[in-house]
Design a protein around this motif. Structure first.
Motif: not given
Length: 329
Positions: A123-134, A160-163
């Motif tokens: 559920t937590f991972i799905k909540s990140l769906k519209d982010t770069m983390y998903y 993070y380091f790539l950004l």
């Protein structure tokens, strides 16, 4: 604003702000406290952290609430500097901010993975769906439970380091070179920690280890990394002992327990030296924001040490800063 003018003004501001850093004496005093309330009360009455605690009734404060307020303090200090930057410098500044977001994500992942039921994690991972983390976390939901956190944390740090690499290329030439060197040392140490953990605790194959490393380190280039990834634990340690990062294994302390702290301590003293030199370039800013982060981590460690009743002589080993003596009453 030209670079010298920008950094002259910025360095002047940082010279003022660094006067708010906690001293070793502050931490010795904090070690005398018995609980979160006493820690919060001390910070409120004796340090610049009062700016986030002045309207808080610390008598009933919980640990997580205090840690959240301490993070807010760090962000307030960051925001005092952002108007000194424009264009690509401001873009990089905002990217550095992402570090705190990623650390919060890691904390949430650790808390969720303590539970045997993985539905909350999904559920937590799905909540990140519209982010770069998903897209970098979702593929590991079905991974072996023993490795999920390792993979997810590695990928978050890698992102993070790539950004940072991407958003530092447009800096002025001198600053780009200085930032690349500082970032390269961070990359070296992160790669070494990943490879070591991957070999010792997760039995990852060399190709997988290589796939997760970050390129363009300061001392270890691709071929060096490849050799390390194809090493066994004994060979890996020997190669690192022959590098500038020998301090990772040249110790009688528990390597696995203190590796992360030894990495942070190396970067901490590098940052202290950069701040001391006070050059009119990006290094003073980099040093200041890293020292702020390390102070925050030491505060969190101190709260943890007090919670578990660990003695000062043992507890100070978990801090990034070095505190000599045992002046505990």
């Amino acid at each position: 604003m030209g670079n010298e003018r920008r950094f002259a003004a910025l360095n002047t501001k940082i010279r003022v702000l660094k006067g708010n850093f906690l001293t070793n004496e502050h931490f010795i005093d904090l070690f005398n406290k018995k609980d979160v309330f006493e820690v919060a009360q001390y910070l409120k009455e004796n340090t610049n952290y009062k700016i986030v605690l002045e309207d808080i009734n610390v008598k009933d404060i919980h640990r997580r609430e205090l840690e959240k307020l301490l993070k807010e303090y760090i962000l307030i200090q960051h925001k005092k500097l952002i108007h000194y930057f424009t264009d690509e410098y401001k873009k990089l500044f905002k990217t550095i901010f992402i570090r705190y977001e990623i650390e919060d994500l890691k904390l949430n992942l650790r808390n969720l993975l303590r539970e045997e039921d993985t539905s909350d994690l999904e559920t937590f991972i799905k909540s990140l769906k519209d982010t770069m983390y998903y897209p970098i976390l979702k593929p590991y939901l079905n991974e072996d439970s023993r490795r999920i956190l390792f993979y997810m944390e590695m990928n978050l740090d890698r992102l993070y380091f790539l950004l940072l690499k991407k958003n530092s290329t447009a800096l002025d030439k001198k600053d780009s070179i200085l930032f690349k060197e500082f970032l390269g040392k961070n990359i070296d140490l992160l790669n070494l920690e990943w490879i070591y953990r991957g070999i010792k605790f997760y039995n990852l194959i060399p190709e997988e280890l290589i796939n997760y490393t970050i390129q363009e380190g300061y001392e270890f280039k691709y071929n060096d990394i490849k050799v390390l990834c194809y090493s066994n634990e004994k060979e890996f340690k020997k190669r690192v002992l022959n590098s500038k990062y020998s301090f990772l294994f040249d110790t009688e302390q528990n390597i696995d327990l203190y590796m992360e702290r030894r990495i942070e301590r190396y970067l901490y003293f590098q940052s202290l030296e950069m701040l001391k030199k006070g050059k009119l370039d990006i290094t003073v800013f980099l040093a200041y924001i890293h020292l702020l982060e390390y102070e925050l981590r030491d505060l969190f460690s101190t709260i943890e040490i007090i919670k578990y009743g660990i003695s000062f002589d043992e507890g100070k080993n978990y801090l990034i800063r070095k505190i000599e003596g045992s002046d505990i009453r």
